[in-house]
Design a protein around this motif. Structure first.
Motif, PDB file in Angstrom:
ATOM      1  N   TRP A 291       0.815  -1.215   0.000  1.00  9.16           N
ATOM      2  CA  TRP A 291       0.000   0.000   0.000  1.00  9.16           C
ATOM      3  C   TRP A 291       0.850   1.267   0.000  1.00  9.16           C
ATOM      4  O   TRP A 291       0.652   2.160  -0.831  1.00  9.16           O
ATOM      5  N   LEU A 292       1.835   1.325   0.906  1.00  6.64           N
ATOM      6  CA  LEU A 292       2.600   2.561   1.084  1.00  6.64           C
ATOM      7  C   LEU A 292       3.675   2.766   0.019  1.00  6.64           C
ATOM      8  O   LEU A 292       3.809   3.868  -0.530  1.00  6.64           O
ATOM      9  N   LEU A 293       4.435   1.728  -0.266  1.00  9.28           N
ATOM     10  CA  LEU A 293       5.626   1.894  -1.084  1.00  9.28           C
ATOM     11  C   LEU A 293       5.472   1.437  -2.526  1.00  9.28           C
ATOM     12  O   LEU A 293       6.391   1.600  -3.322  1.00  9.28           O
ATOM     13  N   VAL A 294       4.302   0.872  -2.855  1.00 15.19           N
ATOM     14  CA  VAL A 294       4.050   0.516  -4.258  1.00 15.19           C
ATOM     15  C   VAL A 294       2.806   1.227  -4.775  1.00 15.19           C
ATOM     16  O   VAL A 294       2.886   2.020  -5.719  1.00 15.19           O
ATOM     17  N   TYR A 295       1.652   0.991  -4.142  1.00 15.04           N
ATOM     18  CA  TYR A 295       0.404   1.579  -4.635  1.00 15.04           C
ATOM     19  C   TYR A 295       0.390   3.097  -4.495  1.00 15.04           C
ATOM     20  O   TYR A 295       0.214   3.823  -5.484  1.00 15.04           O
ATOM     21  N   LEU A 296       0.586   3.609  -3.279  1.00 11.87           N
ATOM     22  CA  LEU A 296       0.532   5.065  -3.073  1.00 11.87           C
ATOM     23  C   LEU A 296       1.675   5.791  -3.764  1.00 11.87           C
ATOM     24  O   LEU A 296       1.537   6.963  -4.141  1.00 11.87           O
TER      25      LEU A 296
ATOM     26  N   THR B 263       3.114   0.988  -9.819  1.00 11.79           N
ATOM     27  CA  THR B 263       2.410   0.110 -10.756  1.00 11.79           C
ATOM     28  C   THR B 263       1.214   0.795 -11.415  1.00 11.79           C
ATOM     29  O   THR B 263       0.321   0.123 -11.923  1.00 11.79           O
ATOM     30  N   ASP B 264       1.204   2.113 -11.416  1.00 15.34           N
ATOM     31  CA  ASP B 264       0.097   2.828 -12.061  1.00 15.34           C
ATOM     32  C   ASP B 264       0.162   2.742 -13.580  1.00 15.34           C
ATOM     33  O   ASP B 264      -0.859   2.682 -14.261  1.00 15.34           O
ATOM     34  N   GLY B 265       1.374   2.768 -14.125  1.00 17.39           N
ATOM     35  CA  GLY B 265       1.535   2.748 -15.572  1.00 17.39           C
ATOM     36  C   GLY B 265       1.627   1.340 -16.125  1.00 17.39           C
ATOM     37  O   GLY B 265       1.740   0.359 -15.393  1.00 17.39           O
ATOM     38  N   GLU B 266       1.545   1.263 -17.447  1.00 20.30           N
ATOM     39  CA  GLU B 266       1.689  -0.020 -18.136  1.00 20.30           C
ATOM     40  C   GLU B 266       3.163  -0.288 -18.422  1.00 20.30           C
ATOM     41  O   GLU B 266       3.945   0.644 -18.596  1.00 20.30           O
ATOM     42  N   PRO B 267       3.558  -1.551 -18.469  1.00 20.43           N
ATOM     43  CA  PRO B 267       2.732  -2.761 -18.416  1.00 20.43           C
ATOM     44  C   PRO B 267       2.461  -3.272 -17.003  1.00 20.43           C
ATOM     45  O   PRO B 267       1.897  -4.351 -16.836  1.00 20.43           O
ATOM     46  N   TYR B 268       2.868  -2.502 -15.985  1.00 16.88           N
ATOM     47  CA  TYR B 268       2.837  -3.029 -14.612  1.00 16.88           C
ATOM     48  C   TYR B 268       1.429  -3.178 -14.060  1.00 16.88           C
ATOM     49  O   TYR B 268       1.127  -4.154 -13.369  1.00 16.88           O
ATOM     50  N   ARG B 269       0.561  -2.212 -14.346  1.00 14.51           N
ATOM     51  CA  ARG B 269      -0.800  -2.313 -13.817  1.00 14.51           C
ATOM     52  C   ARG B 269      -1.499  -3.553 -14.365  1.00 14.51           C
ATOM     53  O   ARG B 269      -2.086  -4.336 -13.617  1.00 14.51           O
ATOM     54  N   SER B 270      -1.444  -3.737 -15.663  1.00 12.17           N
ATOM     55  CA  SER B 270      -2.082  -4.912 -16.264  1.00 12.17           C
ATOM     56  C   SER B 270      -1.449  -6.205 -15.764  1.00 12.17           C
ATOM     57  O   SER B 270      -2.138  -7.212 -15.549  1.00 12.17           O
ATOM     58  N   ALA B 271      -0.142  -6.170 -15.553  1.00  7.17           N
ATOM     59  CA  ALA B 271       0.562  -7.375 -15.116  1.00  7.17           C
ATOM     60  C   ALA B 271       0.135  -7.799 -13.723  1.00  7.17           C
ATOM     61  O   ALA B 271      -0.179  -8.977 -13.489  1.00  7.17           O
TER      62      ALA B 271
ATOM     63  N   MET C 135      -5.507  -6.202  -6.267  1.00 10.87           N
ATOM     64  CA  MET C 135      -6.834  -5.700  -5.884  1.00 10.87           C
ATOM     65  C   MET C 135      -6.836  -4.171  -5.814  1.00 10.87           C
ATOM     66  O   MET C 135      -7.798  -3.521  -6.235  1.00 10.87           O
ATOM     67  N   MET C 136      -5.782  -3.588  -5.282  1.00  3.34           N
ATOM     68  CA  MET C 136      -5.671  -2.126  -5.235  1.00  3.34           C
ATOM     69  C   MET C 136      -5.661  -1.522  -6.633  1.00  3.34           C
ATOM     70  O   MET C 136      -6.161  -0.411  -6.842  1.00  3.34           O
ATOM     71  N   GLN C 137      -5.111  -2.260  -7.584  1.00  6.39           N
ATOM     72  CA  GLN C 137      -5.017  -1.755  -8.960  1.00  6.39           C
ATOM     73  C   GLN C 137      -6.223  -2.143  -9.807  1.00  6.39           C
ATOM     74  O   GLN C 137      -6.216  -1.924 -11.013  1.00  6.39           O
ATOM     75  N   GLY C 138      -7.248  -2.722  -9.188  1.00  2.00           N
ATOM     76  CA  GLY C 138      -8.490  -2.965  -9.909  1.00  2.00           C
ATOM     77  C   GLY C 138      -8.774  -4.392 -10.295  1.00  2.00           C
ATOM     78  O   GLY C 138      -9.728  -4.642 -11.057  1.00  2.00           O
TER      79      GLY C 138
END
Length: 258
Positions: free
Chosen positions: A125-130, A134-142, A215-218
């Motif tokens: 939550w703190l050091l990756v999501y916030l 991983t907001d950009g591609e290809p990381y979010r989809s991955a 889950m945080m990324q949808g």
């Protein structure tokens, strides 16, 4: 000085088990949170490194992810930390030699499991999501795909892959205990852990990072599905892989019984 032989390693495991079961909760929980964060760090690094090439072959992605993921176990072994999956094997030899009872084993595993979960979730939550890693591609989809794939595997498949994962992780712990120098301990951690990542086995502490982050990324994954369809069978498989595939047989073969 040569590495420790199997008898010396099992003696070190007994000593480690006695120390681990004597740690009070006020110290055990922070050590466990720290270890969960270390595993999550390895997970984040494996995600960023392995999925950084959108068109890369699946085998290349797995190899790159596997090469960097072991940083988590290396940090735990070298700097200290309490890892549930490692303790699945480490506590067994001293238990079999009647240094303590099943109650102390269950206490350690329970506190460490909770602490690992807190550490992995906080890191996600703190050091990756916030922080937007991983907001950009290809990381979010991955990461969404990883989370959804993990919870849709058949229950028995997750269980069996859990056995494989912790067989490798606990063999890594055993190899690290055989080493006397930093490089030996690092190499001991690195090779078996890389193997489990490349093979696609299921590690419950790593999944405490991967699936919540997805889950945080949808990712279309519910909390109950996460807990019952992946985390539960992975945890049970990890216990079998560590306790019955590493701790018990090595104790039976090399431990001088009391």
């Amino acid at each position: 000085m040569p590495v420790k032989n199997p008898t010396e390693v099992i003696e070190a495991a007994v000593e480690s088990g006695v120390k681990k079961t004597s740690i009070n909760t006020s110290r055990l929980l922070p050590l466990s949170i720290m270890a969960g964060a270390y595993i999550a760090l390895g997970g984040a690094l494996s995600l960023i490194a392995g999925y950084g090439f959108p068109e890369s072959p699946a085998a290349l992605q797995k190899i790159i992810s596997g090469c960097v993921f072991p940083i988590g176990l290396i940090l735990i072994v070298v700097l200290g930390g309490e890892l549930f999956t490692g303790n699945n094997a480490t506590l067994i030899p001293a238990f079999m030699n009647r240094h303590y009872g099943i109650g102390q084993v269950v206490r350690n595993w329970t506190i460490v499991y909770i602490g690992n979960f807190i550490g992995a979730l906080a890191f996600a939550w703190l050091l990756v999501y916030l922080s937007g890693l991983t907001d950009g591609e290809p990381y979010r989809s991955a990461i969404v795909r990883v989370a959804e794939t993990k919870v849709n595997l058949p229950w028995h498949v997750v269980f069996l892959r859990g056995i494989g994962a912790n067989w490798c992780v606990c063999l890594a712990v055993w190899l690290a205990m055989s080493g006397r120098r930093l490089a030996e301990k690092m190499l001991g951690c690195w090779v078996p852990v890389m193997a489990f990542v490349v093979l696609g086995y299921e590690h419950c502490i790593a999944n405490m990072f991967f699936i919540p982050l997805g889950m945080m990324q949808g990712a279309e994954v519910g909390i109950m599905a996460f807990l019952t369809d992946n985390l539960l069978p992975a945890t049970l498989g990890n216990i079998v892989g560590g306790a019955l595939f590493v701790g018990m047989p090595h104790a039976m073969l090399y431990l001088k019984r009391r």
